[in-house]
Design a protein around this motif. Sequence first.
Motif, PDB file in Angstrom:
ATOM      1  N   GLN A   1      -2.224  -1.657  -6.335  1.00  0.00           N
ATOM      2  CA  GLN A   1      -0.898  -2.224  -6.559  1.00  0.00           C
ATOM      3  C   GLN A   1      -0.585  -3.401  -5.632  1.00  0.00           C
ATOM      4  OE1 GLN A   1       0.687   2.245  -7.606  1.00  0.00           O
ATOM      5  NE2 GLN A   1       2.249   0.741  -7.124  1.00  0.00           N
TER       6      GLN A   1
ATOM      7  N   VAL B   1       1.492  -6.362  -3.548  1.00  0.00           N
ATOM      8  CA  VAL B   1       2.492  -6.251  -2.488  1.00  0.00           C
ATOM      9  C   VAL B   1       3.906  -6.553  -2.984  1.00  0.00           C
ATOM     10  CG1 VAL B   1       0.850  -6.771  -0.643  1.00  0.00           C
ATOM     11  CG2 VAL B   1       2.122  -8.648  -1.717  1.00  0.00           C
TER      12      VAL B   1
ATOM     13  N   SER C   1       6.527  -3.927  -3.179  1.00  0.00           N
ATOM     14  CA  SER C   1       7.304  -3.568  -1.989  1.00  0.00           C
ATOM     15  C   SER C   1       8.460  -4.526  -1.747  1.00  0.00           C
ATOM     16  CB  SER C   1       6.402  -3.566  -0.748  1.00  0.00           C
ATOM     17  OG  SER C   1       5.316  -2.689  -0.905  1.00  0.00           O
TER      18      SER C   1
ATOM     19  N   GLY D   1       7.017  -6.960   1.551  1.00  0.00           N
ATOM     20  CA  GLY D   1       5.594  -6.822   1.273  1.00  0.00           C
ATOM     21  C   GLY D   1       4.928  -8.172   1.084  1.00  0.00           C
TER      22      GLY D   1
ATOM     23  N   TYR E   1       4.520  -2.503   6.106  1.00  0.00           N
ATOM     24  CA  TYR E   1       3.470  -1.492   6.006  1.00  0.00           C
ATOM     25  C   TYR E   1       3.082  -0.954   7.381  1.00  0.00           C
ATOM     26  CZ  TYR E   1       3.149  -3.741   1.443  1.00  0.00           C
ATOM     27  OH  TYR E   1       3.448  -4.276   0.215  1.00  0.00           O
TER      28      TYR E   1
ATOM     29  N   ILE F   1      -1.952  -5.587   5.831  1.00  0.00           N
ATOM     30  CA  ILE F   1      -2.369  -5.551   4.430  1.00  0.00           C
ATOM     31  C   ILE F   1      -3.403  -6.624   4.122  1.00  0.00           C
ATOM     32  CG2 ILE F   1      -0.404  -6.987   3.687  1.00  0.00           C
ATOM     33  CD1 ILE F   1      -2.144  -4.184   1.650  1.00  0.00           C
TER      34      ILE F   1
ATOM     35  N   CYS G   1      -6.970  -2.415   2.286  1.00  0.00           N
ATOM     36  CA  CYS G   1      -6.432  -1.590   1.202  1.00  0.00           C
ATOM     37  C   CYS G   1      -5.772  -0.383   1.850  1.00  0.00           C
ATOM     38  CB  CYS G   1      -7.536  -1.121   0.256  1.00  0.00           C
ATOM     39  SG  CYS G   1      -8.333  -2.437  -0.681  1.00  0.00           S
TER      40      CYS G   1
ATOM     41  N   ILE H   1       1.422   4.520  -0.626  1.00  0.00           N
ATOM     42  CA  ILE H   1       2.558   3.796  -1.175  1.00  0.00           C
ATOM     43  C   ILE H   1       3.740   4.751  -1.150  1.00  0.00           C
ATOM     44  CG2 ILE H   1       3.512   2.604  -3.183  1.00  0.00           C
ATOM     45  CD1 ILE H   1       0.717   1.771  -3.968  1.00  0.00           C
TER      46      ILE H   1
ATOM     47  N   GLU I   1       5.007   7.819  -4.462  1.00  0.00           N
ATOM     48  CA  GLU I   1       4.589   6.975  -5.580  1.00  0.00           C
ATOM     49  C   GLU I   1       3.671   7.739  -6.533  1.00  0.00           C
ATOM     50  OE1 GLU I   1       4.081   3.137  -7.684  1.00  0.00           O
ATOM     51  OE2 GLU I   1       5.557   3.929  -6.268  1.00  0.00           O
TER      52      GLU I   1
ATOM     53  N   ARG J   1      -2.232   0.299  -2.106  1.00  0.00           N
ATOM     54  CA  ARG J   1      -1.678  -1.059  -1.994  1.00  0.00           C
ATOM     55  C   ARG J   1      -2.823  -2.003  -1.639  1.00  0.00           C
ATOM     56  NH1 ARG J   1       2.867  -1.987  -4.184  1.00  0.00           N
ATOM     57  NH2 ARG J   1       4.086  -0.563  -2.873  1.00  0.00           N
TER      58      ARG J   1
ATOM     59  N   HIS K   1      -0.181  -5.148 -10.987  1.00  0.00           N
ATOM     60  CA  HIS K   1      -0.822  -3.884 -10.646  1.00  0.00           C
ATOM     61  C   HIS K   1      -2.014  -3.667 -11.574  1.00  0.00           C
ATOM     62  CE1 HIS K   1       2.429  -3.172  -8.029  1.00  0.00           C
ATOM     63  NE2 HIS K   1       3.099  -2.257  -8.691  1.00  0.00           N
TER      64      HIS K   1
END
Length: 333
Positions: free
Chosen positions: A157, A159, A162, A166, A183, A187, A191, A195, A206, A231, A238
């Motif tokens: 997914q 960023v 977020s 994000g 986070y 990031i 990975c 989430i 999530e 993420r 996504h």
Amino acid sequence: MKKINLAVVGATGMVGRTFLKVLEDRDFPFEKLFCFASKKSAGEIVVCKGKEYVVEELTEASFDQDIDIALFSAGGDISLKFAPIAAAKGVVVIDNSSAWRMDPNVPLVVPEVNPHVLKNHKNIIANPNCSTIQAMVVLKPLYEAFGIKRIVYSTYQAVSGSGVKGVYDLEEGLKGNNPLSCYAHPIAGNCLPQIDVFESNGYTKEEMKMIDETKKILEDDALKITATAVRVPIFYSHSESVNIELEKPFEVEAIKSLLSSSKGLVLQDDPANGIYPLAASAAGTDPVYVGRIRRDESLENGINLWIVADNIRKGAATNAIQIAETLIERNLI
């Protein structure tokens, strides 16, 4: 399609601004448009269909005006407070937060999948989780044609899921700064197999959203579903690897034919020529893309799919606006 008066709540946020862009792209037929946000954002100017709108502060009196539909994307707390106020005044709320999704009295809708539940709305309608939406567009035709026993979700997914924090973390991380405003770990070049928060069963919130929402939308609590949500360091779209155990035998070509003719889907499945869904290609578009369709040879009636969609458009703004379009088309407002 008749014209209605429309409100956007959270108009200055990432999804709110995308609401305005999608309304323009789809030439949604509104008569009046009201834009609301927090006190901090009040007075900002936003644009839709070439016209400027001044953002108003969201208050309990905001829905005293003549508003037919309100698109909410301002967070769960705002939705819990203001959606009932709007609904009580006759406004149909289409909410993008998780606040109402699992309420048994609130329809959870992907228009290509379960528009029939809209007839039971009580002025609040929930937009599913972004990762759930794109999966449902693919899974519903398979569920109807072959039946489904079990689903294994693995998501990758972007960023933007977020929000602006994000995106900021990735932008700064790519510059070598690696902030931690959003986070728990950097990031960029990474990975993150987390989430949202972890729950007592070891799954993240999530992951449980995908499991629970899938059962609600397909109206099948007996489905066996597991999920891992990750993420990844891309900005938009996504991607999902989905492994499905079907009830009935199938031919791969029959699956491809079914999905290629299904509403809202684009089949991209010619791996020999490098054709399969890509996050970069999906960004800024509305369809759900599916490819890498192949038999799971470790399992009877098993199949693997790769599903990609823009999480801010189809995964949020576009799906909500499609719900509004469906309400108008079916005279449910």
